[in-house]
Motif scaffolding. Structure first.
Motif, PDB file in Angstrom:
ATOM      1  N   GLY A 193       6.165  27.878  -6.292  1.00  5.35           N
ATOM      2  CA  GLY A 193       6.812  29.184  -6.344  1.00  5.35           C
ATOM      3  C   GLY A 193       7.290  29.681  -4.996  1.00  5.35           C
ATOM      4  N   SER A 194       7.053  28.901  -3.935  1.00  3.00           N
ATOM      5  CA  SER A 194       7.502  29.282  -2.595  1.00  3.00           C
ATOM      6  C   SER A 194       8.937  28.815  -2.354  1.00  3.00           C
ATOM      7  CB  SER A 194       6.572  28.690  -1.532  1.00  3.00           C
ATOM      8  OG  SER A 194       5.276  29.245  -1.619  1.00  3.00           O
ATOM      9  N   TYR A 195       9.555  29.370  -1.315  1.00  2.00           N
ATOM     10  CA  TYR A 195      10.968  29.112  -1.040  1.00  2.00           C
ATOM     11  C   TYR A 195      11.180  28.628   0.394  1.00  2.00           C
ATOM     12  CZ  TYR A 195      11.966  31.830  -5.290  1.00  2.00           C
ATOM     13  OH  TYR A 195      12.017  32.282  -6.586  1.00  2.00           O
ATOM     14  N   LEU A 196      12.192  27.779   0.556  1.00  3.43           N
ATOM     15  CA  LEU A 196      12.683  27.385   1.875  1.00  3.43           C
ATOM     16  C   LEU A 196      14.129  27.807   1.985  1.00  3.43           C
ATOM     17  CD1 LEU A 196      12.567  25.845   4.603  1.00  3.43           C
ATOM     18  CD2 LEU A 196      13.242  23.780   3.333  1.00  3.43           C
ATOM     19  N   MET A 197      14.414  28.660   2.967  1.00 14.17           N
ATOM     20  CA  MET A 197      15.796  29.032   3.272  1.00 14.17           C
ATOM     21  C   MET A 197      16.202  28.311   4.547  1.00 14.17           C
ATOM     22  SD  MET A 197      17.666  31.002   5.613  1.00 14.17           S
ATOM     23  CE  MET A 197      19.296  31.775   5.661  1.00 14.17           C
ATOM     24  N   SER A 198      17.329  27.633   4.524  1.00 16.25           N
ATOM     25  CA  SER A 198      17.811  26.965   5.729  1.00 16.25           C
ATOM     26  C   SER A 198      19.318  27.144   5.841  1.00 16.25           C
ATOM     27  CB  SER A 198      17.461  25.469   5.705  1.00 16.25           C
ATOM     28  OG  SER A 198      17.736  24.872   6.950  1.00 16.25           O
ATOM     29  N   ALA A 199      19.763  27.547   7.020  1.00 14.90           N
ATOM     30  CA  ALA A 199      21.182  27.728   7.306  1.00 14.90           C
ATOM     31  C   ALA A 199      21.503  26.940   8.569  1.00 14.90           C
ATOM     32  CB  ALA A 199      21.516  29.205   7.497  1.00 14.90           C
ATOM     33  N   PHE A 235      17.500  18.376   3.450  1.00 15.75           N
ATOM     34  CA  PHE A 235      16.494  19.357   3.865  1.00 15.75           C
ATOM     35  C   PHE A 235      15.774  19.968   2.655  1.00 15.75           C
ATOM     36  CE2 PHE A 235      19.048  20.447   7.951  1.00 15.75           C
ATOM     37  CZ  PHE A 235      18.569  19.302   8.561  1.00 15.75           C
ATOM     38  N   PHE A 236      16.446  19.961   1.494  1.00 21.44           N
ATOM     39  CA  PHE A 236      15.902  20.610   0.292  1.00 21.44           C
ATOM     40  C   PHE A 236      15.404  19.596  -0.736  1.00 21.44           C
ATOM     41  CE2 PHE A 236      19.156  23.403   2.107  1.00 21.44           C
ATOM     42  CZ  PHE A 236      18.459  24.590   2.227  1.00 21.44           C
ATOM     43  N   VAL A 242      18.376  27.554  -5.559  1.00 19.72           N
ATOM     44  CA  VAL A 242      18.739  28.875  -6.087  1.00 19.72           C
ATOM     45  C   VAL A 242      20.255  28.958  -6.149  1.00 19.72           C
ATOM     46  CG1 VAL A 242      18.668  31.352  -5.603  1.00 19.72           C
ATOM     47  CG2 VAL A 242      16.640  29.925  -5.168  1.00 19.72           C
ATOM     48  N   GLU A 243      20.787  29.495  -7.230  1.00 23.41           N
ATOM     49  CA  GLU A 243      22.239  29.652  -7.340  1.00 23.41           C
ATOM     50  C   GLU A 243      22.792  30.517  -6.206  1.00 23.41           C
ATOM     51  OE1 GLU A 243      24.388  28.245  -9.294  1.00 23.41           O
ATOM     52  OE2 GLU A 243      22.873  27.117 -10.405  1.00 23.41           O
ATOM     53  N   PRO A 244      23.920  30.163  -5.602  1.00 19.80           N
ATOM     54  CA  PRO A 244      24.879  29.131  -6.002  1.00 19.80           C
ATOM     55  C   PRO A 244      24.649  27.763  -5.355  1.00 19.80           C
ATOM     56  CG  PRO A 244      25.825  30.453  -4.275  1.00 19.80           C
ATOM     57  CD  PRO A 244      24.463  31.031  -4.536  1.00 19.80           C
ATOM     58  N   GLY A 245      23.447  27.485  -4.874  1.00 14.55           N
ATOM     59  CA  GLY A 245      23.156  26.185  -4.296  1.00 14.55           C
ATOM     60  C   GLY A 245      23.442  26.142  -2.808  1.00 14.55           C
ATOM     61  N   LEU A 246      23.690  24.938  -2.308  1.00 11.84           N
ATOM     62  CA  LEU A 246      24.049  24.739  -0.903  1.00 11.84           C
ATOM     63  C   LEU A 246      25.551  24.926  -0.775  1.00 11.84           C
ATOM     64  CD1 LEU A 246      23.230  23.836   1.989  1.00 11.84           C
ATOM     65  CD2 LEU A 246      23.626  21.477   1.232  1.00 11.84           C
ATOM     66  N   ALA A 269      26.725  26.394   6.741  1.00 13.50           N
ATOM     67  CA  ALA A 269      26.304  26.317   5.340  1.00 13.50           C
ATOM     68  C   ALA A 269      24.881  26.806   5.184  1.00 13.50           C
ATOM     69  CB  ALA A 269      26.418  24.874   4.827  1.00 13.50           C
ATOM     70  N   THR A 270      24.549  27.235   3.982  1.00 12.09           N
ATOM     71  CA  THR A 270      23.197  27.734   3.727  1.00 12.09           C
ATOM     72  C   THR A 270      22.779  27.466   2.297  1.00 12.09           C
ATOM     73  OG1 THR A 270      21.737  29.641   4.073  1.00 12.09           O
ATOM     74  CG2 THR A 270      23.827  30.052   2.951  1.00 12.09           C
ATOM     75  N   GLY A 271      21.480  27.549   2.085  1.00 11.47           N
ATOM     76  CA  GLY A 271      20.927  27.409   0.743  1.00 11.47           C
ATOM     77  C   GLY A 271      19.470  27.849   0.734  1.00 11.47           C
ATOM     78  N   ILE A 272      18.969  28.108  -0.453  1.00 16.73           N
ATOM     79  CA  ILE A 272      17.551  28.419  -0.640  1.00 16.73           C
ATOM     80  C   ILE A 272      17.025  27.531  -1.749  1.00 16.73           C
ATOM     81  CG2 ILE A 272      15.858  30.139  -1.385  1.00 16.73           C
ATOM     82  CD1 ILE A 272      17.516  32.288  -0.111  1.00 16.73           C
ATOM     83  N   GLY A 273      15.916  26.843  -1.473  1.00 19.77           N
ATOM     84  CA  GLY A 273      15.300  25.986  -2.473  1.00 19.77           C
ATOM     85  C   GLY A 273      13.920  26.507  -2.841  1.00 19.77           C
ATOM     86  N   ARG A 274      13.542  26.332  -4.090  1.00 16.74           N
ATOM     87  CA  ARG A 274      12.234  26.797  -4.588  1.00 16.74           C
ATOM     88  C   ARG A 274      11.375  25.592  -4.958  1.00 16.74           C
ATOM     89  NH1 ARG A 274       9.761  27.648  -9.511  1.00 16.74           N
ATOM     90  NH2 ARG A 274       8.346  29.455  -9.643  1.00 16.74           N
TER      91      ARG A 274
END
Length: 276
Positions: A193-199, A235-236, A242-246, A269-274
């Motif tokens: 349930g945790s998230y990684l945000m990387s830009a 990285f993910f 998470v929408e809209p993805g990377l 570019a950026t994205g968040i993965g759960r």
């Protein structure tokens, strides 16, 4: 005032602590300079010349990174319900810091900033002196296990509950092997349930990406990798996006403050993965 003191003055004339080397460029201070901040030295302004020469709108690239970070925090706290954040390579405080955005949405949010830059730590500690649920620790991004074993981090972050790790504008300052190893170590730390945000800087097969990478690597700073979509997607690995993805950073859930038709749109570019 001594010659040493003069050499250690910032742009506003403030004399800094002796452990801060004013003759060595800092990623945090260069970033501060390109986005129009005031916490930088002559050496930071000097190495920034190569960046502006390669891409005159590099300041917009820096500000895009900042606004993307804050949109991500709003989503994580406001929509995903995250109330624990670890911000890696947090950089110098500026308007709309991560903890300010998070606490505005949920005053119970706990935030741990992580950086290894002495001037960042000094500013952050002064800013956070009155916050019980926000802290800063000194650590190297390459030592993920050490970061998550730090007593000060564990005082605020319950690693058995969902939390968010923010790695914004930090992995692109690592070489390929260390960057992928660090991302993998971060994913391993995530509880369900945790998230990684990387830009990160993006090489979308555009000449300016390669020119700006050369400016970062050869212009005095020595770091700043522009990676392909496929490299950034690694990285993910194993996370649910998470929408809209990377996507291009400005395309990640844009708001009224997100620039439209930015000249640096394809460089970041950026994205968040759960973690399931």
């Amino acid at each position: 005032m001594t010659d040493d003191q003069t050499a250690a003055e910032g742009i506003d004339g403030t004399v800094v602590a002796p452990e801060i080397d004013p003759n060595r460029p800092s990623i945090a201070r260069v970033y501060d300079y390109v986005i129009g901040g005031k916490q930088h030295f002559a050496i930071d302004r000097e190495v920034s010349k190569a960046l502006f020469k390669a891409v005159p709108e590099v300041g917009q690239l820096g500000r895009s990174g900042r606004t993307t970070l804050l949109r991500s925090v709003r989503w994580l706290v406001g929509e995903a319900g995250i109330d624990q954040i670890v911000d890696l390579g947090s950089g110098l405080p500026t308007a709309g810091n991560v903890h300010e955005i998070a606490l505005e949405i949920n005053p119970a949010t706990r935030v741990v900033y992580v950086d290894n830059d002495a001037i960042v730590l000094a500013h952050a500690r002064a800013l956070l002196a009155d916050h019980d649920n926000v802290t800063v620790i000194q650590a190297d991004i390459n030592d993920v296990d050490g970061i998550f074993a730090d007593p000060e981090l564990l005082r605020l972050i319950d690693l058995d509950r969902p939390f968010a790790v923010i790695a914004s504008s930090i992995l692109h300052h690592l070489d390929d092997g260390p960057a992928q190893a660090t991302a993998a170590a971060l994913r391993a730390q995530l509880s369900p349930g945790s998230y990684l945000m990387s830009a990160n800087f993006l090489d979308d097969d555009e000449p300016r990406a390669k020119e700006l990478e050369r400016a970062f690597l050869q212009g005095g700073l020595g770091t700043g990798r522009f990676r392909t979509w496929a490299e950034l997607a690694e990285f993910f690995d194993g996370l649910e996006m998470v929408e809209p993805g990377l996507v291009y950073a400005n395309d990640w859930r844009p708001d009224a403050k997100t620039p439209a038709n930015s000249p640096v749109q394809t460089l970041y570019a950026t994205g968040i993965g759960r973690k399931p």
